[in-house]
Design an enzyme around this catalytic site. Sequence first.
Site, PDB file in Angstrom:
ATOM      1  CB  ALA A 260      -0.900   0.023   1.236  1.00 37.63           C
ATOM      2  CG  MET A 261       2.169   5.173  -1.993  1.00 40.13           C
ATOM      3  SD  MET A 261       3.839   5.007  -1.281  1.00 40.13           S
ATOM      4  CE  MET A 261       4.126   6.725  -0.828  1.00 40.13           C
ATOM      5  CD  GLU A 296       0.700   2.115   3.786  1.00 42.88           C
ATOM      6  OE1 GLU A 296       1.332   3.162   3.594  1.00 42.88           O
ATOM      7  OE2 GLU A 296       1.241   0.985   3.804  1.00 42.88           O
TER       8      GLU A 296
END
Length: 861
Positions: A260-261, A296
């Site tokens: 994920a980012m 995140e």
Amino acid sequence: GSIHLSDYRPPAWRIPRVEIEFDLDADATEVTTRLRLEPDPAQPPAPLELDGEDLELLAIRVDGVELPPESYVLGERGLRIPDLDGACTLETRVRIRPSANTRLEGLYASRGALFTQCEAEGFRRIAFMLDRPDVMPVWDIVLRADRARYPVLLANGNPVGGGELPDGRHLARWHNPHATPPYLFAVVAGDFGCVQSEIVAADGRNVRLAVWAAHADVPRCRYALGAVERALRWDERRFGRVYDLDVFNVVAAQDFTMGAMENKGLNIFNARYVLADEETATDADYLGIESVIGHEYFHNWSGNRVTLRDWFQLSLKEGLTVFRDQEFTADLHSRAVKRIEDVRLLRARQFAEDAGSLAHPVRPPSYREINNFYTLTIYEKGAEIVRMLYTLLGEATFRAGMDLYFARNDGRAATVEDFLAAHAEASGRDLSQFARWYAQAGTPEIRIRDDYDAATGTYTLEIAQRTPPTPGQPDKHPLHMPLRFALYDEAGRRLRTAPRGAGGADQVELVATRHRLRFHGLSARPLPAFNQGFAAPVKLDFPYSPAQLGRLARCERDPFNRWDALQRLATGVLLERFEAHVEAQDGLSAALGALLDDPAQDPAFVAECLVLPDFDTLAESVQAIDVDSLLAARETLLDQLAFEHAERLRARYHALADAAAGGLDGAAMGARRLRNLCLALLTRLDREAALAQAQFEGARSMTDRLGALRCLVEADAQGRHAAMEAFAARHAGDDLVTDKWIALVAMRPDAGAQAEVRALLGSSHWTPTNPNRVRAVLGSFARANPTAFHAADGSGYALLAEQLPGLDAINPQVAARLLGAFESWRRLAGPRRERVRETLDGLQGRFASSDCRDLLARLLG
Ligand code: BAL
Ligand code: ZN
């Protein structure tokens, strides 16, 4: 060439503001960027050199005036403008090709939608920019696209308007008011639905939380949305960190290289860490989603508000944020089980990395390709360093240090020194020796020997530390670390020997190569226990007897250490390290039997104790890796444990049925975990696998269905093929579940798995552009099937290697990650080492990317 930490210079040009406009289209997107440029008076003047790769330059203007071609130089890596005269606005217009972008860096197309991935250096594939984390503009973003195809247009920050355009197009405007480096830039366009909620943050701000996915997947976004709310509340409570925009969006992408980012206000996720429902997700999937959502989200402060000066500081955000997500999970679920699982990963994978050809410090002094440093060392060892600081300083002082770090560095690009300085100031402690943890690679070994003098009642511990040599670092210095310990008497009572430290355990600080601890007034030799909660990420060498480990497993107050005593006992049995081998094995068996019989024990904890050290952990515990003997020892011990405990395993399996039928609460998850472990052991005794067959057919959760299917596959049971077909049919069309099915095929512990993997590579399931699918087929094979991967003739190595050049041409990061499966090759015993060397030699000159070339050179170096 290499980039060196010591060469860091601040940029000569500042970019306080960026306006960026997209005319989005999958085949050809045009991007117009206006950079406000100001020379930094504190820096020597320098020509402007913007990063840019695979950009087709259409127009370039300075303060609205077209720049003649002789005024700039366009190269492979960017754009150089030698004679810019002071502050100005530089406008570039470029064309990029999202549908041709298989690297999934920059702007790319996936299943009819458009996504970005900019960390670490993807922004330069979208526009010309000083693409470095210490450049932190405020952003205005305009997205224009066909309304029918891309009804949802998302970017960083807050939505500030939009409207219709001619020809069925529409536009959306976003404003990100926070100073944000380009690696956190994000855009998403597509036909999505969402689940959303409104919450009031601790400072009274209304925040709309939304989780977006393809319409068919929207019902599977609920759990992720709940996880966002839990993460937001937890960060307010535990760290005093409040969210800072009007919206927080999460979008699920099926094609995504990372997990994920954390893009500012617009997190883009690998769909596997978003989508979940009873039909498709295991308990582990749910916990993984919550943890990655937390990770995140927590980056919003540890990474975004306080960002990195340069990529050498990567662990400053990643190690800290992993520590934060570990604590999030520990606070919400079982702290002991969370710690056990994290340490399992650390020992199996990070210790191996730290002992192999790719070992590097948590802050590397140089790199050739930053993508190759998203490693277990940067993430997991980095988190352990933060955890040690927490242990050394204690909860309140650590929190004060964190508050100071955030306050002082808000809106700045920080360094490891800034982090340590905040903690040093808040605590009044000198952390200069502690800082070595960031510079020195390798897992430290703590050797402890004891002596009891009955005449004087004196007990002595002699403690020594050493860190083994690693590539480029032959000589190591002593590290500063906490050493927690406890002493127990014959009756299992804790002896009060020193002032109580954090967490109720006694604690000393190691700073020198050797320490001696003396305890007086002891009427008998005590039983020592060390490193409670695995507070220091080290290998402990203490000559415990099997009997002592059995006692520790019962009397130690710290649950992590109870588990660890059994792991140590099992490791000693598996590696035949005890003189009294039979006694040791009996002791292990008796301890596990007692745990299975004890209804007061948390089933999740019992399950952790029943899981023996895996192949990677064992391989990391020996000098030379004898694959066959490690695998055989494990199989033999598991067969024996199953045989000896068949009755209690069966009893426990049935007794847990009701609890396991529950929902997603910890008790039900723990029951399912233990029950599936009982099933796996029982299936070893019954090749018909009747119990597994019955569970498979009656399963009401993915955890139970997949758990039973795994048993059928691993036992090569008669019903395995029919069950696999039924499973595949039931979940046909669901890529994430199909990945699970494929992983089972690729992980089957049998040499025959190779042929099945080859069959997958030739089937319609093989989509090399989808990172999840590549990992399901080849990652599972190379990382989780030692039997087939390490086939003695080298055929498993060849199978992986054959695929790598082709994958490298598609997605270098994915290929490089797979190549890393060879990291421990130098310690392989017998002909395998030579087989790997031939395999790696055969790959020389066959990689196009810097990712794989750098990794191959380090593997062979
Ligand atoms: N920053 C890359 C993905 C992550 O660690 O959150
Ligand atoms: Zn992260």
